[in-house]
Scaffold this motif. Structure first.
Motif, PDB file in Angstrom:
ATOM      1  N   THR A  79       0.841  -1.197   0.000  1.00  0.00           N
ATOM      2  CA  THR A  79       0.000   0.000   0.000  1.00  0.00           C
ATOM      3  C   THR A  79       0.876   1.247   0.000  1.00  0.00           C
ATOM      4  O   THR A  79       0.566   2.234  -0.679  1.00  0.00           O
ATOM      5  CB  THR A  79      -0.935   0.012   1.222  1.00  0.00           C
ATOM      6  N   ARG A  80       1.983   1.208   0.745  1.00  0.00           N
ATOM      7  CA  ARG A  80       2.925   2.345   0.743  1.00  0.00           C
ATOM      8  C   ARG A  80       3.524   2.548  -0.648  1.00  0.00           C
ATOM      9  O   ARG A  80       3.629   3.686  -1.135  1.00  0.00           O
ATOM     10  CB  ARG A  80       4.039   2.121   1.769  1.00  0.00           C
ATOM     11  N   ARG A  81       3.949   1.458  -1.268  1.00  0.00           N
ATOM     12  CA  ARG A  81       4.567   1.566  -2.590  1.00  0.00           C
ATOM     13  C   ARG A  81       3.581   2.106  -3.618  1.00  0.00           C
ATOM     14  O   ARG A  81       3.944   2.950  -4.448  1.00  0.00           O
ATOM     15  CB  ARG A  81       5.098   0.195  -3.023  1.00  0.00           C
ATOM     16  N   LYS A  82       2.355   1.625  -3.570  1.00  0.00           N
ATOM     17  CA  LYS A  82       1.365   2.113  -4.532  1.00  0.00           C
ATOM     18  C   LYS A  82       0.989   3.570  -4.252  1.00  0.00           C
ATOM     19  O   LYS A  82       0.728   4.337  -5.182  1.00  0.00           O
ATOM     20  CB  LYS A  82       0.135   1.206  -4.527  1.00  0.00           C
ATOM     21  N   PHE A  83       0.997   3.948  -2.980  1.00  0.00           N
ATOM     22  CA  PHE A  83       0.709   5.337  -2.630  1.00  0.00           C
ATOM     23  C   PHE A  83       1.763   6.273  -3.226  1.00  0.00           C
ATOM     24  O   PHE A  83       1.431   7.355  -3.737  1.00  0.00           O
ATOM     25  CB  PHE A  83       0.670   5.497  -1.113  1.00  0.00           C
ATOM     26  N   LEU A  84       3.018   5.858  -3.202  1.00  0.00           N
ATOM     27  CA  LEU A  84       4.083   6.647  -3.830  1.00  0.00           C
ATOM     28  C   LEU A  84       3.858   6.762  -5.342  1.00  0.00           C
ATOM     29  O   LEU A  84       4.120   7.812  -5.942  1.00  0.00           O
ATOM     30  CB  LEU A  84       5.444   6.027  -3.539  1.00  0.00           C
ATOM     31  N   LEU A  85       3.363   5.692  -5.943  1.00  0.00           N
ATOM     32  CA  LEU A  85       3.035   5.734  -7.374  1.00  0.00           C
ATOM     33  C   LEU A  85       1.884   6.707  -7.635  1.00  0.00           C
ATOM     34  O   LEU A  85       1.878   7.420  -8.649  1.00  0.00           O
ATOM     35  CB  LEU A  85       2.672   4.337  -7.884  1.00  0.00           C
ATOM     36  N   TYR A  86       0.907   6.754  -6.728  1.00  0.00           N
ATOM     37  CA  TYR A  86      -0.195   7.708  -6.881  1.00  0.00           C
ATOM     38  C   TYR A  86       0.335   9.145  -6.851  1.00  0.00           C
ATOM     39  O   TYR A  86      -0.102  10.000  -7.642  1.00  0.00           O
ATOM     40  CB  TYR A  86      -1.239   7.552  -5.766  1.00  0.00           C
ATOM     41  N   LEU A  87       1.256   9.403  -5.935  1.00  0.00           N
ATOM     42  CA  LEU A  87       1.838  10.753  -5.832  1.00  0.00           C
ATOM     43  C   LEU A  87       2.609  11.098  -7.101  1.00  0.00           C
ATOM     44  O   LEU A  87       2.561  12.241  -7.579  1.00  0.00           O
ATOM     45  CB  LEU A  87       2.749  10.841  -4.609  1.00  0.00           C
ATOM     46  N   LEU A  88       3.301  10.097  -7.656  1.00  0.00           N
ATOM     47  CA  LEU A  88       3.996  10.311  -8.929  1.00  0.00           C
ATOM     48  C   LEU A  88       3.001  10.622 -10.034  1.00  0.00           C
ATOM     49  O   LEU A  88       3.231  11.517 -10.868  1.00  0.00           O
ATOM     50  CB  LEU A  88       4.826   9.073  -9.284  1.00  0.00           C
ATOM     51  N   GLY A  89       1.882   9.918 -10.050  1.00  0.00           N
ATOM     52  CA  GLY A  89       0.839  10.179 -11.038  1.00  0.00           C
ATOM     53  C   GLY A  89       0.295  11.593 -10.912  1.00  0.00           C
ATOM     54  O   GLY A  89       0.059  12.268 -11.919  1.00  0.00           O
ATOM     55  N   CYS A  90       0.112  12.059  -9.684  1.00  0.00           N
ATOM     56  CA  CYS A  90      -0.365  13.429  -9.465  1.00  0.00           C
ATOM     57  C   CYS A  90       0.667  14.457  -9.929  1.00  0.00           C
ATOM     58  O   CYS A  90       0.300  15.517 -10.474  1.00  0.00           O
ATOM     59  CB  CYS A  90      -0.684  13.645  -7.985  1.00  0.00           C
ATOM     60  N   ALA A  91       1.955  14.151  -9.713  1.00  0.00           N
ATOM     61  CA  ALA A  91       3.016  15.062 -10.165  1.00  0.00           C
ATOM     62  C   ALA A  91       2.997  15.182 -11.685  1.00  0.00           C
ATOM     63  O   ALA A  91       3.101  16.289 -12.239  1.00  0.00           O
ATOM     64  CB  ALA A  91       4.373  14.557  -9.681  1.00  0.00           C
TER      65      ALA A  91
END
Length: 294
Positions: free
Chosen positions: A272-284
């Protein structure tokens, strides 16, 4: 019925011919007097059917085959579960759970094992065959499961843990934030949300694929991993739907420990942490696209 034993079976399973014999033999050799027994539920997978493979890869049916993985367990799927009536007492299924299923078997098992101070004994030889689901509602059941399971977070706070938001929760939070900013700064900021959705979905597929592959399920096509991701997202959407309907938004990021022993907690937290970082990358990346367009 007034029998000393109660056998729960789904109405669409095919029991092995020696099912009752295997349970009888298990009871005879059980010196610890377990309150119940969990049988093995085999779900045949057609390797040419992508829905079948998606369900397998989604890990949604882990507890159907749990009898082959554990010696004892807190609860068992009621598609193949035997309990002793004298150990049951006044325990019954709670009516707060959906009639179509979702969480009631977990709650039933927890109360039974806590009442008796012993886990359920796994009997892998007591086998039934459960066909893969079909029909128009085959995807809906995964939503219903998680919707009902969310009751468990309220019933058993000691069996819960927190993680960063999953994708449905993240999109809900993102929608609230972008809507609020758009009201103040102009509707152009909604472009950020529009650009974010496809990027978030792509990163979710990537993250879920890597997670599934870590469990040893490798060598499948991206389409099959995408099916698995879609099934998991339907399941997770059931959780946020419960929170919105019952106004329990404080439960965003709250998860139930299905093993009831903490076995899967670190794995789920990590991914969940790793995917959350991917979500933040997607937002960037979405912010960059919005800046370019505007």
């Amino acid at each position: 019925g007034k029998g000393n034993l109660i056998l729960f079976l789904d109405d669409d399973v095919s029991p092995s011919k020696d099912l009752l014999i295997k349970y009888y033999e298990a009871i005879k050799r059980d010196n610890d007097d377990h309150p119940g027994y969990v049988g093995y539920i085999e779900i045949p997978v057609n390797s040419k059917n992508r829905f079948h493979l998606g369900v397998k890869l989604s890990l949604m049916t882990t507890f159907f085959s749990i009898a082959k993985m554990r010696y004892e367990i807190t609860w068992g799927v009621t598609a193949n579960l035997l309990v002793k009536r004298d150990k049951l007492g006044d325990i019954r299924f709670r009516t707060i759970f959906p009639k179509g299923g979702g969480g009631e078997d977990i709650d039933f098992g927890i109360r039974l094992t806590r009442k008796n101070g012993k886990e359920l004994l796994c009997i892998p030889e007591a086998r039934v065959i459960h066909p893969m689901w079909s029909g128009k509602r085959r995807f809906k059941r995964f939503f219903r499961w998680r919707y009902g399971d969310t009751n468990l977070i309220l019933l058993y706070p000691e069996l819960t843990f927190r993680t960063p938001p999953n994708l449905p929760e993240f999109i809900f939070i993102l929608l609230i934030l972008t809507s609020a900013i758009s009201i103040v700064r102009g509707v152009a900021f909604l472009l950020f949300f529009i650009f974010s959705i496809p990027l978030l979905l792509l990163f979710e597929i990537l993250g879920t694929t890597l997670m599934i592959r870590e469990t040893g399920l490798k060598g499948f096509s991206i389409i099959e991993y995408t099916y698995a991701t879609f099934i998991r997202l339907i399941n997770e959407t059931g959780h946020i739907a419960f929170l919105l309907r019952h106004l329990k938004l404080e439960l965003i990021g709250k998860r139930f420990d299905y093993s009831c022993t903490g076995d899967f907690v670190e794995f789920e937290k990590k991914w969940t942490r790793r995917k959350f970082l991917l979500y933040l990358l997607g937002c960037a990346l979405s912010s960059l696209l919005t800046f370019v367009v505007l």
